[in-house]
Write a protein that holds these residues in place. Structure first.
Motif, PDB file in Angstrom:
ATOM      1  N   LEU A  65     -16.844  40.883-110.525  1.00 17.04           N
ATOM      2  CA  LEU A  65     -15.793  41.264-111.242  1.00 17.04           C
ATOM      3  C   LEU A  65     -14.499  40.121-110.750  1.00 17.04           C
ATOM      4  O   LEU A  65     -14.570  39.879-109.503  1.00 17.04           O
ATOM      5  N   GLY A  66     -13.693  39.689-111.855  1.00 16.40           N
ATOM      6  CA  GLY A  66     -12.833  38.590-111.241  1.00 16.40           C
ATOM      7  C   GLY A  66     -13.369  37.340-111.598  1.00 16.40           C
ATOM      8  O   GLY A  66     -12.340  36.463-111.125  1.00 16.40           O
TER       9      GLY A  66
ATOM     10  N   GLY B 113     -14.544  52.173-108.892  1.00 13.91           N
ATOM     11  CA  GLY B 113     -15.260  53.165-108.471  1.00 13.91           C
ATOM     12  C   GLY B 113     -16.118  52.748-107.226  1.00 13.91           C
ATOM     13  O   GLY B 113     -17.149  53.461-106.641  1.00 13.91           O
ATOM     14  N   LYS B 114     -15.938  51.637-106.888  1.00 12.02           N
ATOM     15  CA  LYS B 114     -16.604  51.117-105.523  1.00 12.02           C
ATOM     16  C   LYS B 114     -15.789  51.611-104.213  1.00 12.02           C
ATOM     17  O   LYS B 114     -14.501  51.484-104.107  1.00 12.02           O
ATOM     18  N   SER B 115     -16.715  52.079-103.271  1.00 10.47           N
ATOM     19  CA  SER B 115     -15.989  52.458-102.008  1.00 10.47           C
ATOM     20  C   SER B 115     -16.609  52.067-100.907  1.00 10.47           C
ATOM     21  O   SER B 115     -17.595  51.448-100.831  1.00 10.47           O
ATOM     22  N   VAL B 116     -15.840  52.127 -99.680  1.00  9.65           N
ATOM     23  CA  VAL B 116     -16.236  51.719 -98.533  1.00  9.65           C
ATOM     24  C   VAL B 116     -15.948  52.572 -97.363  1.00  9.65           C
ATOM     25  O   VAL B 116     -14.857  53.050 -97.567  1.00  9.65           O
TER      26      VAL B 116
ATOM     27  N   ASN C 213     -19.676  43.084-107.344  1.00 13.17           N
ATOM     28  CA  ASN C 213     -20.631  42.788-106.482  1.00 13.17           C
ATOM     29  C   ASN C 213     -19.935  42.373-105.150  1.00 13.17           C
ATOM     30  O   ASN C 213     -20.479  42.288-104.156  1.00 13.17           O
ATOM     31  N   THR C 214     -18.569  42.362-105.104  1.00 13.24           N
ATOM     32  CA  THR C 214     -17.701  41.927-103.940  1.00 13.24           C
ATOM     33  C   THR C 214     -17.772  43.118-103.050  1.00 13.24           C
ATOM     34  O   THR C 214     -17.850  44.238-103.369  1.00 13.24           O
ATOM     35  N   VAL C 215     -17.875  42.709-101.582  1.00  4.41           N
ATOM     36  CA  VAL C 215     -17.706  43.598-100.761  1.00  4.41           C
ATOM     37  C   VAL C 215     -16.418  44.125-100.476  1.00  4.41           C
ATOM     38  O   VAL C 215     -15.107  43.345-100.388  1.00  4.41           O
ATOM     39  N   LEU C 216     -15.920  45.544-100.708  1.00  5.21           N
ATOM     40  CA  LEU C 216     -14.490  45.941-100.304  1.00  5.21           C
ATOM     41  C   LEU C 216     -14.001  45.882 -99.025  1.00  5.21           C
ATOM     42  O   LEU C 216     -14.736  46.511 -98.453  1.00  5.21           O
TER      43      LEU C 216
ATOM     44  N   LYS D 206     -12.430  43.671-115.829  1.00  3.81           N
ATOM     45  CA  LYS D 206     -12.987  45.041-115.998  1.00  3.81           C
ATOM     46  C   LYS D 206     -14.623  45.055-115.830  1.00  3.81           C
ATOM     47  O   LYS D 206     -15.130  44.232-116.515  1.00  3.81           O
ATOM     48  N   VAL D 207     -15.039  46.114-115.119  1.00  2.00           N
ATOM     49  CA  VAL D 207     -16.414  46.348-115.164  1.00  2.00           C
ATOM     50  C   VAL D 207     -17.008  46.627-116.475  1.00  2.00           C
ATOM     51  O   VAL D 207     -16.210  47.619-117.101  1.00  2.00           O
TER      52      VAL D 207
END
Length: 493
Positions: free
Chosen positions: A203-204, A323-326, A260-263, A236-237
């Protein structure tokens, strides 16, 4: 002799005025019936059959189709004996030996058309061709050696046209098949093969401009091909299609955009009084509206706020728009003494050399009644703020975009975890909690012991401007600008 023969002395070639038509001569049954004198001048020669046969009698020379009339042919009997039936064999002119006297009068010779079968010729009387008239007696009808022509068969025109159309359609289809589906005519032209790749980008990320990253191409140089990625949105995914075209050959591949980036989320320390309420958004260090905050265990947080004062760790779940959470840890300090308010001392505006902006440094101290009623002591809470106000709107917007992309910016060699943007005034505020020991070392412990010493030190020694603001009833954490002053607290000691 037959009774029909006329032997009354009529000379061959003469015409009987009383005769209306020439009687059909009857052939003799045998050449011997001619009697003596068969080799005389009046002897007729047996006509040849359709296939030539050896002549009977003395050897004679061939007679041309249109013979010249003899000078003095001898008179012929009107009904020669032994002549074959003229209906079956065409008559042949007699051949005279050289020693035979010439006849008194020449017989007229009229050329006749060639006949192959007398019975097929349009002769209604059935008479021998050449004997239709008495004047033709003694002449030899011409013999035709051409084969008899058979009547032509009529061809059905519709069937013929259908056959022609079917043949043309077959030729056209065969030509199309050879040109389109075979290499018979293109055996010297290399066939282009494109094998697209199914890609996955983060993404990005920026899309590659190298054609080799999109497909494997044979039969032509891949650098001459074109790659169309206009349908792909890396921000956008999702799954997208792209097209690679080489000449008239094109294929489609897929590009999947994944997160795939770490939030990475930075949280700030929050100070609360006993039994106060707490919102998870109070731990946020940015105003990114795409991030959502929630407590992992909300009931456990409520228990901490009603327990003993001290420093606590709170689990917070942060989720982005994809929707990616941490889950991150937030620091919560429960104060023993409630914070009454904050005194903020601000420096003069400083024009920055590397940016089209001014900077103000502010120190914000928490005040609480620790040693006694209305003691207004330092509550061991201090924040340091850097306030940048831009005169160039483009530079402000550029920094805002950089922060949205990287979640961090640097201004005048200063970075921060808690950044606020004010689009109305084009102001960016950095807010960071300051360690108490670091503050006592920098300003002196006695100078920050209570409200009155703080105000005196910064206004006299630092030439700052100080202002007081009451604390909110629900939280002791505030990130608003501290330029407002509560006049009711100006007389505090």
């Amino acid at each position: 002799m037959n009774d029909n023969n006329n032997l009354n002395g009529t000379v061959l070639g003469s015409v009987d005025p009383n005769a209306t038509s020439m009687p059909n001569p009857q052939p003799a049954n045998n050449l011997n019936d001619l009697g003596p004198g068969v080799e005389t001048l009046n002897q007729p020669v047996t006509p040849p059959a359709p296939n030539p046969v050896p002549p009977v009698g003395p050897e004679v020379s061939p007679v041309p189709i249109n013979p010249e009339p003899l000078e003095s042919p001898a008179p012929m009997p009107s009904d020669p004996v032994g002549v074959p039936n003229p209906t079956n064999v065409p008559p042949v002119a007699p051949v005279m030996p050289e020693s035979t006297p010439v006849m008194a009068e020449p017989l007229p010779v009229t050329p006749e058309p060639a006949y192959t079968n007398p019975s097929t010729i349009g002769n209604p009387s059935g008479a021998m061709p050449g004997f239709e008239s008495s004047n033709n007696i003694g002449t030899t009808p011409p013999i035709s050696f051409e084969p008899e022509k058979k009547p032509e068969k009529k061809t059905n025109k519709i069937v013929f046209i259908i056959i022609i159309l079917v043949v043309l359609a077959g030729v056209g289809f065969g030509t199309f098949y050879v040109l389109k589906y075979t290499d018979l005519l293109n055996n010297k032209v290399a066939k282009i093969s494109i094998v697209p790749k199914n890609l996955e980008i983060n993404l990005g990320d920026t899309l590659s401009r190298n054609n080799n990253d999109y497909a494997v191409v044979t039969g032509t140089d891949i650098s001459s091909c074109g790659v169309d990625t206009s349908n792909v949105d890396p921000s956008k995914v999702g799954e997208y299609t792209y097209t690679i075209t080489c000449g008239e050959t094109h294929r489609q591949g897929t590009i999947t955009v994944v997160d795939n980036t770490v939030l990475e989320v930075a949280l700030k320390t929050v100070y609360k009084n006993l039994n106060e309420t707490l919102d998870p958004k109070e731990f946020a260090t940015s105003n990114d509206s795409t991030l959502t905050y929630e407590f992992v265990d909300e009931d456990a947080v409520k228990t901490l706020l009603s327990s003993e004062p001290g420093t606590q760790t709170v689990k917070i779940r942060v989720t982005n728009a994809n929707g990616k959470s941490v889950e991150v840890d937030g620091t919560l300090i429960i104060l023993e003494h409630a914070v009454k308010g904050y005194i903020t001392c601000s420096s003069k505006e400083e024009q920055l050399t590397d940016n089209k902006a001014t900077m103000v440094v502010a120190e914000r101290f928490g005040i609480a009644d620790i040693t006694g009623a209305n003691s207004n002591d330092f509550a061991n809470i201090i924040y340091e703020e850097h306030i940048f106000k831009f005169t160039d709107n483009e530079e402000y917007n550029k920094l805002l975009e950089d922060y949205q992309d990287n979640n961090s910016i640097t201004i005048n060699n200063i970075t921060s975890n808690d950044i606020k943007f004010d689009d109305a005034t084009h102001t960016i505020t950095f807010t960071d909690a300051k360690d108490n020991e670091a503050a006592e070392t920098e300003f002196g412990k006695e100078n920050i012991a209570k409200y009155s010493t703080i105000k005196s030190y910064f206004e006299t020694s630092m030439n700052y401007t100080c202002a007081y603001r009451k604390a909110e009833t629900t939280t002791t954490n505030t990130n608003t600008s501290s330029t407002n002053q509560d006049s009711s607290n100006n007389t505090q000691n």
